[in-house]
Design a protein around this motif. Structure first.
Motif, PDB file in Angstrom:
ATOM      1  N   HIS A  25     -10.670 -18.615   0.355  1.00  0.00           N
ATOM      2  CA  HIS A  25     -10.865 -19.137  -0.999  1.00  0.00           C
ATOM      3  C   HIS A  25     -10.655 -18.071  -2.061  1.00  0.00           C
ATOM      4  CE1 HIS A  25     -12.073 -23.160   0.020  1.00  0.00           C
ATOM      5  NE2 HIS A  25     -12.917 -22.692   0.917  1.00  0.00           N
ATOM      6  N   ALA A  26     -10.685 -16.816  -1.664  1.00  0.00           N
ATOM      7  CA  ALA A  26     -10.436 -15.721  -2.600  1.00  0.00           C
ATOM      8  C   ALA A  26      -8.952 -15.342  -2.507  1.00  0.00           C
ATOM      9  CB  ALA A  26     -11.321 -14.524  -2.253  1.00  0.00           C
ATOM     10  N   SER A  27      -8.503 -14.436  -3.350  1.00  0.00           N
ATOM     11  CA  SER A  27      -7.105 -13.985  -3.272  1.00  0.00           C
ATOM     12  C   SER A  27      -6.944 -12.520  -3.670  1.00  0.00           C
ATOM     13  CB  SER A  27      -6.212 -14.845  -4.176  1.00  0.00           C
ATOM     14  OG  SER A  27      -6.622 -14.723  -5.526  1.00  0.00           O
ATOM     15  N   PHE A  28      -8.049 -11.852  -3.998  1.00  0.00           N
ATOM     16  CA  PHE A  28      -7.998 -10.446  -4.392  1.00  0.00           C
ATOM     17  C   PHE A  28      -8.804  -9.621  -3.400  1.00  0.00           C
ATOM     18  CE2 PHE A  28      -9.925  -6.754  -6.401  1.00  0.00           C
ATOM     19  CZ  PHE A  28      -8.797  -6.098  -6.878  1.00  0.00           C
ATOM     20  N   ALA A  29      -8.267  -8.460  -3.032  1.00  0.00           N
ATOM     21  CA  ALA A  29      -8.972  -7.546  -2.131  1.00  0.00           C
ATOM     22  C   ALA A  29      -8.676  -6.113  -2.527  1.00  0.00           C
ATOM     23  CB  ALA A  29      -8.532  -7.786  -0.688  1.00  0.00           C
ATOM     24  N   VAL A  30      -9.486  -5.206  -2.031  1.00  0.00           N
ATOM     25  CA  VAL A  30      -9.233  -3.777  -2.183  1.00  0.00           C
ATOM     26  C   VAL A  30      -8.782  -3.272  -0.815  1.00  0.00           C
ATOM     27  CG1 VAL A  30     -10.207  -1.522  -2.733  1.00  0.00           C
ATOM     28  CG2 VAL A  30     -10.927  -3.553  -4.027  1.00  0.00           C
ATOM     29  N   LEU A  31      -7.580  -2.707  -0.781  1.00  0.00           N
ATOM     30  CA  LEU A  31      -6.987  -2.170   0.439  1.00  0.00           C
ATOM     31  C   LEU A  31      -7.141  -0.655   0.398  1.00  0.00           C
ATOM     32  CD1 LEU A  31      -5.151  -2.675   2.961  1.00  0.00           C
ATOM     33  CD2 LEU A  31      -3.216  -2.293   1.429  1.00  0.00           C
ATOM     34  N   SER A  32      -7.711  -0.078   1.448  1.00  0.00           N
ATOM     35  CA  SER A  32      -7.940   1.371   1.502  1.00  0.00           C
ATOM     36  C   SER A  32      -7.297   1.958   2.747  1.00  0.00           C
ATOM     37  CB  SER A  32      -9.441   1.674   1.548  1.00  0.00           C
ATOM     38  OG  SER A  32     -10.089   1.133   0.422  1.00  0.00           O
ATOM     39  N   HIS A  33      -6.893   3.213   2.636  1.00  0.00           N
ATOM     40  CA  HIS A  33      -6.339   3.934   3.774  1.00  0.00           C
ATOM     41  C   HIS A  33      -6.381   5.427   3.485  1.00  0.00           C
ATOM     42  CE1 HIS A  33      -2.596   5.318   2.016  1.00  0.00           C
ATOM     43  NE2 HIS A  33      -2.450   4.142   1.484  1.00  0.00           N
ATOM     44  N   VAL A  34      -5.976   6.204   4.450  1.00  0.00           N
ATOM     45  CA  VAL A  34      -5.873   7.650   4.279  1.00  0.00           C
ATOM     46  C   VAL A  34      -4.395   8.003   4.360  1.00  0.00           C
ATOM     47  CG1 VAL A  34      -6.508   9.890   5.246  1.00  0.00           C
ATOM     48  CG2 VAL A  34      -8.150   8.015   5.261  1.00  0.00           C
ATOM     49  N   THR A  35      -3.934   8.806   3.420  1.00  0.00           N
ATOM     50  CA  THR A  35      -2.519   9.210   3.401  1.00  0.00           C
ATOM     51  C   THR A  35      -2.233  10.150   4.572  1.00  0.00           C
ATOM     52  OG1 THR A  35      -2.819  11.199   2.082  1.00  0.00           O
ATOM     53  CG2 THR A  35      -2.532   9.110   0.864  1.00  0.00           C
ATOM     54  N   PRO A  36      -0.953  10.349   4.906  1.00  0.00           N
ATOM     55  CA  PRO A  36      -0.623  11.311   5.963  1.00  0.00           C
ATOM     56  C   PRO A  36      -1.173  12.715   5.691  1.00  0.00           C
ATOM     57  CG  PRO A  36       1.261   9.926   5.518  1.00  0.00           C
ATOM     58  CD  PRO A  36       0.223   9.608   4.449  1.00  0.00           C
ATOM     59  N   ALA A  37      -1.391  13.041   4.420  1.00  0.00           N
ATOM     60  CA  ALA A  37      -1.954  14.344   4.063  1.00  0.00           C
ATOM     61  C   ALA A  37      -3.488  14.355   4.118  1.00  0.00           C
ATOM     62  CB  ALA A  37      -1.490  14.750   2.672  1.00  0.00           C
ATOM     63  N   GLY A  38      -4.100  13.209   4.442  1.00  0.00           N
ATOM     64  CA  GLY A  38      -5.549  13.137   4.566  1.00  0.00           C
ATOM     65  C   GLY A  38      -6.296  12.740   3.313  1.00  0.00           C
ATOM     66  N   ALA A  39      -5.589  12.347   2.263  1.00  0.00           N
ATOM     67  CA  ALA A  39      -6.243  11.943   1.018  1.00  0.00           C
ATOM     68  C   ALA A  39      -6.597  10.455   1.058  1.00  0.00           C
ATOM     69  CB  ALA A  39      -5.326  12.224  -0.163  1.00  0.00           C
ATOM     70  N   PRO A  40      -7.795  10.088   0.606  1.00  0.00           N
ATOM     71  CA  PRO A  40      -8.162   8.669   0.573  1.00  0.00           C
ATOM     72  C   PRO A  40      -7.455   7.960  -0.577  1.00  0.00           C
ATOM     73  CG  PRO A  40      -9.915   9.991  -0.367  1.00  0.00           C
ATOM     74  CD  PRO A  40      -8.872  10.953   0.146  1.00  0.00           C
ATOM     75  N   ARG A  41      -7.087   6.723  -0.356  1.00  0.00           N
ATOM     76  CA  ARG A  41      -6.444   5.904  -1.389  1.00  0.00           C
ATOM     77  C   ARG A  41      -6.975   4.483  -1.276  1.00  0.00           C
ATOM     78  NH1 ARG A  41      -5.008  10.038  -3.322  1.00  0.00           N
ATOM     79  NH2 ARG A  41      -2.916  10.840  -3.515  1.00  0.00           N
ATOM     80  N   ALA A  59       5.767  -3.391  -3.254  1.00  0.00           N
ATOM     81  CA  ALA A  59       7.095  -2.817  -3.502  1.00  0.00           C
ATOM     82  C   ALA A  59       7.521  -1.956  -2.320  1.00  0.00           C
ATOM     83  CB  ALA A  59       7.084  -1.994  -4.786  1.00  0.00           C
ATOM     84  N   LYS A  60       8.801  -2.045  -1.958  1.00  0.00           N
ATOM     85  CA  LYS A  60       9.342  -1.261  -0.836  1.00  0.00           C
ATOM     86  C   LYS A  60       9.078   0.230  -0.983  1.00  0.00           C
ATOM     87  CE  LYS A  60      13.320  -4.187   0.103  1.00  0.00           C
ATOM     88  NZ  LYS A  60      14.788  -4.300   0.062  1.00  0.00           N
ATOM     89  N   ASP A  61       9.157   0.716  -2.223  1.00  0.00           N
ATOM     90  CA  ASP A  61       9.013   2.154  -2.454  1.00  0.00           C
ATOM     91  C   ASP A  61       7.593   2.563  -2.862  1.00  0.00           C
ATOM     92  OD1 ASP A  61       9.006   0.969  -4.945  1.00  0.00           O
ATOM     93  OD2 ASP A  61      10.463   2.349  -5.833  1.00  0.00           O
ATOM     94  N   SER A  62       6.617   1.673  -2.690  1.00  0.00           N
ATOM     95  CA  SER A  62       5.243   1.976  -3.089  1.00  0.00           C
ATOM     96  C   SER A  62       4.551   2.868  -2.062  1.00  0.00           C
ATOM     97  CB  SER A  62       4.439   0.678  -3.250  1.00  0.00           C
ATOM     98  OG  SER A  62       4.236   0.068  -1.982  1.00  0.00           O
ATOM     99  N   TRP A  63       3.501   3.554  -2.512  1.00  0.00           N
ATOM    100  CA  TRP A  63       2.727   4.368  -1.578  1.00  0.00           C
ATOM    101  C   TRP A  63       2.111   3.506  -0.505  1.00  0.00           C
ATOM    102  CZ3 TRP A  63      -2.324   3.266  -0.843  1.00  0.00           C
ATOM    103  CH2 TRP A  63      -3.027   2.657  -1.889  1.00  0.00           C
ATOM    104  N   LYS A  64       1.718   2.266  -0.858  1.00  0.00           N
ATOM    105  CA  LYS A  64       1.130   1.386   0.161  1.00  0.00           C
ATOM    106  C   LYS A  64       2.120   1.143   1.288  1.00  0.00           C
ATOM    107  CE  LYS A  64      -0.144  -1.170  -3.266  1.00  0.00           C
ATOM    108  NZ  LYS A  64      -0.627  -2.075  -4.259  1.00  0.00           N
ATOM    109  N   ALA A  65       3.351   0.829   0.955  1.00  0.00           N
ATOM    110  CA  ALA A  65       4.362   0.559   1.989  1.00  0.00           C
ATOM    111  C   ALA A  65       4.618   1.806   2.826  1.00  0.00           C
ATOM    112  CB  ALA A  65       5.654   0.072   1.349  1.00  0.00           C
TER     113      ALA A  65
END
Length: 166
Positions: A25-41, A59-65
């Motif tokens: 029923h919702a459509s918004f979320a917060v997606l979290s991960h750690v970059t290859p360099a170890g920084a949280p995003r 986006a294909k060129d986004s940090w998330k992708a």
């Protein structure tokens, strides 16, 4: 939800189906991960649900992708609005569902097979997108889901831990 409450107490436990229904029923979320360099995003994303998975167009060129493709380990938090009209005049905290997940990056042409997600992305942006398929693992951790607003003050009554599988 199939969970009922009586006198502010949960009379039946939350199930994975209850949680999926709320997430659906919702459509918004917060997606979290750690970059290859170890920084949280973390980043807000709009998603669609199908077959016990969340799908996000980025986006294909986004940090998330780029970063999600590197290891695929993510965490997700979905805020679930509560309080109906009352929430428009009083600050009512949302319920939340959080979970660890595995994410896979798919080509953007998957949008043609995903009408729920395709509606969220303007057609002119489709060629520049990839799709993140997010599969929850482990447990959903909920706060305030399936309990009355007054129960949110009591951590023992407001929290639940539910296996993600059906």
């Amino acid at each position: 939800m199939s969970t009922s409450t009586r006198g502010g107490r949960r009379t039946s436990p939350l199930t994975a189906q209850d949680v999926w229904r709320a997430i659906g029923h919702a459509s918004f979320a917060v997606l979290s991960h750690v970059t290859p360099a170890g920084a949280p995003r973390s980043s807000g994303v709009v998603y669609a649900v199908e077959d016990d998975r969340l799908y996000v167009a980025v986006a294909k060129d986004s940090w998330k992708a780029r970063h999600v493709a590197a290891d695929g380990i993510v965490a997700v938090t979905v805020p679930i609005r509560r309080g109906g009209l009352l929430s428009l005049i009083m600050p009512i905290p949302p319920a939340t569902v959080s979970f660890p997940a595995v994410a896979v990056v798919h080509p953007g042409d998957h949008l043609t097979r995903m009408p729920r997600l395709a509606r969220l992305v303007p057609p002119e942006r489709w060629p520049a997108c990839v799709i993140l398929e997010i599969r929850p693992t482990g447990h959903f951790v909920t706060y305030g889901l399936g309990v009355p607003l007054t129960a949110m003050r009591d951590p023992a009554r407001s929290r639940a831990r539910i296996p993600t599988g059906r």
